[in-house]
Design a protein around this motif. Structure first.
Motif, short mmCIF file in Angstrom:
data_model
loop_
_atom_site.label_atom_id
_atom_site.label_comp_id
_atom_site.label_asym_id
_atom_site.label_seq_id
_atom_site.Cartn_x
_atom_site.Cartn_y
_atom_site.Cartn_z
N HIS A 120 0.81 -1.27 0.04
CA HIS A 120 0.17 -0.12 -0.05
C HIS A 120 1.04 1.38 0.15
O HIS A 120 1.71 1.28 0.62
CB HIS A 120 -0.77 0.06 1.24
N SER A 121 0.43 2.62 -0.86
CA SER A 121 0.99 3.64 -0.69
C SER A 121 0.52 4.32 0.15
O SER A 121 -0.53 4.30 0.60
CB SER A 121 0.90 4.37 -2.07
N LEU A 122 1.29 4.96 1.27
CA LEU A 122 0.79 5.72 2.52
C LEU A 122 -0.25 6.76 2.02
O LEU A 122 0.30 7.66 1.04
CB LEU A 122 2.11 6.36 3.11
N ALA A 123 -1.42 6.81 2.58
CA ALA A 123 -2.31 7.63 2.30
C ALA A 123 -2.64 8.54 3.49
O ALA A 123 -2.70 8.22 4.57
CB ALA A 123 -3.60 7.16 1.81
N ILE A 124 -2.60 10.01 3.26
CA ILE A 124 -3.04 10.76 4.36
C ILE A 124 -4.54 10.99 4.42
O ILE A 124 -4.96 11.81 3.66
CB ILE A 124 -2.14 12.26 4.30
#
Length: 496
Positions: free
Chosen positions: A360-364
């Motif tokens: 997963h790409s870090l999502a804010i």
């Protein structure tokens, strides 16, 4: 702050998405030309830059200004009200303006949206070759060769799975357990600390079973293809509690056609040998053990109450008990991590040899603690996330894992993606079907969302969402309403 000026709101969402892809977390103020005309010059000092989008019947003009000076401009010809023809051209134009301004290129170019593989899937259905599809991604969206090939390869992998189900007769089941040992820094799910509900878990399970029985009756003449139990952390429950839910599924549903039963074991600090033995005994075929990272410092920083050693022990126990289809989740771009930390995580995971690896790409996310404390962690977040994703892809290939599903979320820097890799033949059917919205997914539990498809001539024409209350207390007190919402959703589809 960025100022977006427009004389029509038709493409406001598209413009916002493109700006946010380059400037994650930056506030955007929207205004009209008339409002801007009344601004005093000194007010422009509040804005990093200004984008103006003016539409008329023949063309649209785009301008990017900084401190009152026009730096870049573009024209898009055609009737902007024809969204089908116009939208991609507009997004590509604004992407190129922002790319010129920032001196950055995004791997997906101007392509936004949650499911970039749909384009490739539709093209395959029309008989297009892989080369033609890759060229289309590049020409239409300025997508990189790597991302174009990734989307196309995933679509090719999904194709036989999608062709193996019938949207009229098949369906999936999702069961939500909205409890966790603790809340992670990046999490935005409606997950509640298990200790706060210790005395009401039995009541929640009773309501959940009631909803499961309702779903089973509604679909009594259909085929259940896949079951996925997620959350939250299902293994926050004790072995008896969790086992009673799984047993309810086995006794209530016709599972003669079931192809897969997944349970997210998730947090290693919630996994015990007893729970793993129970899952195996009850016929669970696939589990997830999710480290997110193998770096101890990062685990403490993000609020995970386990160590890398706990992860390894959970994997050893699962193997001894006989699980042969295990997924592991990791996150690229966690605070304080660079390519070096990602490489270490991948080295450790390779030794454990899971059958699937999801990155997963870090999502804010708006509801996450990370968003509220963003200034505290902003300087610790590495923006080479795409290089981390490329490293994962290379390592996955080396270890015999192939990409099989792909999706994106809002608020990921650079418009990046989440990818599932797996050994051939062990693809998670549920993940593919839910992402491509190919069959109905009936969902039970607080915060669960049922997705009902409307089809015409074998093609999905509409997807309706039927949402349960996110709050656990409301879900339990309004369980009859949750059941009625499902009845109304099914009835509405039958009337169309």
């Amino acid at each position: 702050m960025i100022l977006l000026v427009q004389n029509d709101k038709e493409y406001e969402t598209d413009l916002r998405e493109m700006i946010s892809a380059f400037f994650l977390g930056e506030k955007i103020k929207v205004s009209t030309p008339a409002e801007v005309a009344s601004f005093e010059k000194e007010r422009f000092g509040r804005f990093g830059f200004m984008i103006t989008a003016l539409f008329d019947e023949k063309n649209a003009s785009l301008r990017l200004e900084e401190k009152g000076h026009v730096l870049y401009s573009a024209y898009i010809y055609g009737d902007y009200k024809n969204r089908k023809r116009y939208r991609n051209k507009l997004k590509l134009a604004i992407y190129r303006l922002l790319s010129e301004y920032t001196k950055r290129e995004l791997p997906w170019g101007s392509l936004t949206g949650m499911r970039p593989t749909k384009i490739a899937s539709q093209a395959l259905a029309k008989g297009k070759s892989k080369e033609e599809i890759v060229d289309y991604y590049n020409y239409t969206y300025d997508a990189s060769l790597e991302k174009a090939e990734l989307a196309t390869n995933v679509a090719l992998k999904e194709k036989p799975i999608l062709e193996s189900v019938n949207p009229l007769t098949d369906y999936c089941l999702y069961i939500n357990i909205p409890f966790c040992p603790t809340k992670c820094l990046y999490c935005s799910f409606a997950a509640y600390p298990i200790m706060e509900y210790d005395r009401r878990i039995g009541e929640y399970i009773d309501c959940l079973k009631q909803e499961l029985q309702h779903i089973a009756f509604t679909n009594r003449n259909r085929n259940l293809v896949a079951v996925y139990m997620g959350g939250g952390t299902p293994t926050s429950l004790n072995s008896t509690e969790l086992g009673s839910i799984i047993q309810c599924v086995r006794e209530t549903f016709d599972i003669s056609g079931l192809r897969e039963f997944t349970v997210e074991a998730g947090r290693p600090d919630s996994i015990t040998r007893e729970k793993l033995e129970m899952l195996k005994k009850h016929g669970v075929t696939r589990i997830s053990i999710n480290p997110q990272t193998m770096n101890a410092d990062t685990l403490r920083k993000i609020g995970r109450a386990h160590t890398p050693a706990d992860i390894m022990q959970a994997m050893r126990d699962a193997r001894k008990i006989g699980f042969k289809n295990i997924n592991m989740d990791i996150i690229a771009g966690l605070p304080g991590e660079t390519l070096t930390e990602m490489e270490y995580t991948l080295d450790q995971i390779a030794e454990m040899a899971p059958e699937s690896l999801t990155v997963h790409s870090l999502a804010i996310k708006r509801a996450a603690n990370l968003n509220e404390r963003f200034e505290e962690f902003e300087n610790d977040i590495n923006h080479d996330t795409d290089k981390m994703l490329s490293l994962v892809a290379m390592r996955a290939k080396r270890d015999g894992l192939e990409p099989y599903y792909l999706y994106r979320q809002k608020n990921i820097a650079g418009n990046l993606e989440n990818v599932g890799y797996t050994k051939p033949g062990l693809e998670c059917i549920y993940n593919v079907l839910i992402m491509e919205e190919s069959v109905d997914t009936f969902a039970a539990g607080a915060g669960a969302v049922t997705r009902l498809l409307t089809t015409e001539n074998g093609k999905v024409t509409r997807v309706d969402r039927v949402e349960n209350c996110k709050n656990v207390d409301e879900y339990m007190s309004r369980i009859d309403e949750m059941l009625e919402r499902k009845n109304a959703g099914v009835a509405s589809r039958l009337l169309t």
